[in-house]
Design a protein around this motif. Structure first.
Motif, PDB file in Angstrom:
ATOM      1  N   SER A  21      28.574 -77.125  52.051  1.00  0.00           N
ATOM      2  CA  SER A  21      27.903 -78.378  51.708  1.00  0.00           C
ATOM      3  C   SER A  21      28.293 -79.527  52.632  1.00  0.00           C
ATOM      4  O   SER A  21      27.529 -80.474  52.797  1.00  0.00           O
ATOM      5  N   ASP A  22      29.460 -79.436  53.267  1.00  0.00           N
ATOM      6  CA  ASP A  22      29.892 -80.489  54.185  1.00  0.00           C
ATOM      7  C   ASP A  22      29.386 -80.263  55.614  1.00  0.00           C
ATOM      8  O   ASP A  22      29.732 -81.000  56.530  1.00  0.00           O
ATOM      9  N   GLY A  23      28.572 -79.227  55.813  1.00  0.00           N
ATOM     10  CA  GLY A  23      28.004 -78.944  57.127  1.00  0.00           C
ATOM     11  C   GLY A  23      28.817 -77.991  57.973  1.00  0.00           C
ATOM     12  O   GLY A  23      28.354 -77.544  59.020  1.00  0.00           O
ATOM     13  N   THR A  24      30.033 -77.664  57.548  1.00  0.00           N
ATOM     14  CA  THR A  24      30.839 -76.701  58.300  1.00  0.00           C
ATOM     15  C   THR A  24      30.327 -75.288  58.029  1.00  0.00           C
ATOM     16  O   THR A  24      29.531 -75.055  57.106  1.00  0.00           O
ATOM     17  N   VAL A  25      30.803 -74.350  58.838  1.00  0.00           N
ATOM     18  CA  VAL A  25      30.396 -72.955  58.692  1.00  0.00           C
ATOM     19  C   VAL A  25      31.656 -72.097  58.541  1.00  0.00           C
ATOM     20  O   VAL A  25      32.569 -72.167  59.362  1.00  0.00           O
ATOM     21  N   THR A  26      31.702 -71.319  57.472  1.00  0.00           N
ATOM     22  CA  THR A  26      32.791 -70.393  57.216  1.00  0.00           C
ATOM     23  C   THR A  26      32.388 -69.040  57.777  1.00  0.00           C
ATOM     24  O   THR A  26      31.246 -68.612  57.611  1.00  0.00           O
ATOM     25  N   VAL A  27      33.344 -68.352  58.438  1.00  0.00           N
ATOM     26  CA  VAL A  27      33.036 -67.115  59.164  1.00  0.00           C
ATOM     27  C   VAL A  27      33.994 -65.999  58.761  1.00  0.00           C
ATOM     28  O   VAL A  27      35.199 -66.214  58.613  1.00  0.00           O
ATOM     29  N   GLY A  28      33.442 -64.806  58.624  1.00  0.00           N
ATOM     30  CA  GLY A  28      34.249 -63.621  58.365  1.00  0.00           C
ATOM     31  C   GLY A  28      33.587 -62.414  58.992  1.00  0.00           C
ATOM     32  O   GLY A  28      32.591 -62.545  59.711  1.00  0.00           O
ATOM     33  N   VAL A  29      34.141 -61.238  58.730  1.00  0.00           N
ATOM     34  CA  VAL A  29      33.534 -60.011  59.242  1.00  0.00           C
ATOM     35  C   VAL A  29      32.804 -59.314  58.101  1.00  0.00           C
ATOM     36  O   VAL A  29      33.240 -59.344  56.957  1.00  0.00           O
ATOM     37  N   SER A  30      31.699 -58.696  58.425  1.00  0.00           N
ATOM     38  CA  SER A  30      30.862 -58.063  57.408  1.00  0.00           C
ATOM     39  C   SER A  30      31.502 -56.811  56.834  1.00  0.00           C
ATOM     40  O   SER A  30      32.434 -56.241  57.408  1.00  0.00           O
ATOM     41  N   ASP A  31      30.977 -56.390  55.709  1.00  0.00           N
ATOM     42  CA  ASP A  31      31.422 -55.142  55.089  1.00  0.00           C
ATOM     43  C   ASP A  31      31.212 -53.978  56.050  1.00  0.00           C
ATOM     44  O   ASP A  31      32.067 -53.108  56.176  1.00  0.00           O
ATOM     45  N   HIS A  32      30.095 -53.983  56.741  1.00  0.00           N
ATOM     46  CA  HIS A  32      29.811 -52.941  57.724  1.00  0.00           C
ATOM     47  C   HIS A  32      30.895 -52.901  58.807  1.00  0.00           C
ATOM     48  O   HIS A  32      31.378 -51.836  59.176  1.00  0.00           O
ATOM     49  N   ALA A  33      31.294 -54.082  59.300  1.00  0.00           N
ATOM     50  CA  ALA A  33      32.308 -54.162  60.353  1.00  0.00           C
ATOM     51  C   ALA A  33      33.660 -53.659  59.865  1.00  0.00           C
ATOM     52  O   ALA A  33      34.310 -52.852  60.538  1.00  0.00           O
TER      53      ALA A  33
END
Length: 126
Positions: A21-33
Motif C-alpha cells: 500500500s505504500d508503493g514498495t514492492v516485496t520480493v521472494g522466490v516462487s514455490d516453483h523455484a
C-alpha cells in the motif's frame, strides 16, 4: 501442483512480487523455484540502499543441489532484507510466499505491471 497466489505478480526468473500500500514492492522466490532448488541452506541478500535495475541479479539462494541468482523484478532501491532468514533460510521451502527476501522502493512502478500475471505464470510453469 505448484502454488501460485493470485494476489502476486511473477518474473520470468521465478521471483514473486507484491505491491504494498505504500508503493514498495516485496520480493521472494516462487514455490516453483524453491521446489526446483531443493533445501535452501544459504541466502546471500542484496545490499540495502543499493539501486538495481529490473532483471539485475541481486541475491543468491544456495541449496543442497545448486546456487541460483535472485533477480530484481522492478528497478529501484532495496530498502529492507528479511533478516529472519539469515539463520533459517530453509523457511522459504516451507512457506515461500510468507518468507520474502527483500523489499524494493521502485523507481518505475509501471515495471510491476509488466510482470507475469498468475495465469501467465501458471502457463509458464505448467
Amino acid at each position: 501442483m505448484t502454488n501460485i497466489p493470485i494476489s502476486l505478480r511473477y518474473a520470468e526468473t521465478h521471483e514473486w512480487a507484491r505491491r504494498e500500500s505504500d508503493g514498495t514492492v516485496t520480493v521472494g522466490v516462487s514455490d516453483h523455484a524453491q521446489d526446483s532448488l531443493g533445501e535452501i541452506v544459504v541466502i546471500e541478500f542484496p545490499l540495502v540502499g543499493h539501486e538495481y535495475r529490473a532483471g539485475d541479479p541481486v541475491a543468491v539462494v544456495e541449496s543442497s543441489k545448486s546456487a541460483s541468482d535472485v533477480h530484481a523484478p522492478v528497478s529501484g532501491f532495496v530498502i529492507a532484507i528479511n533478516t529472519d532468514l539469515i539463520n533459517r533460510p530453509s523457511d522459504v521451502n516451507v512457506r515461500p510466499y510468507e518468507h520474502w527476501l527483500f523489499k524494493i522502493n521502485p523507481t518505475d512502478l509501471d515495471e510491476y505491471y509488466l510482470l507475469l500475471t498468475p495465469e501467465d505464470y501458471a502457463v509458464k510453469t505448467g
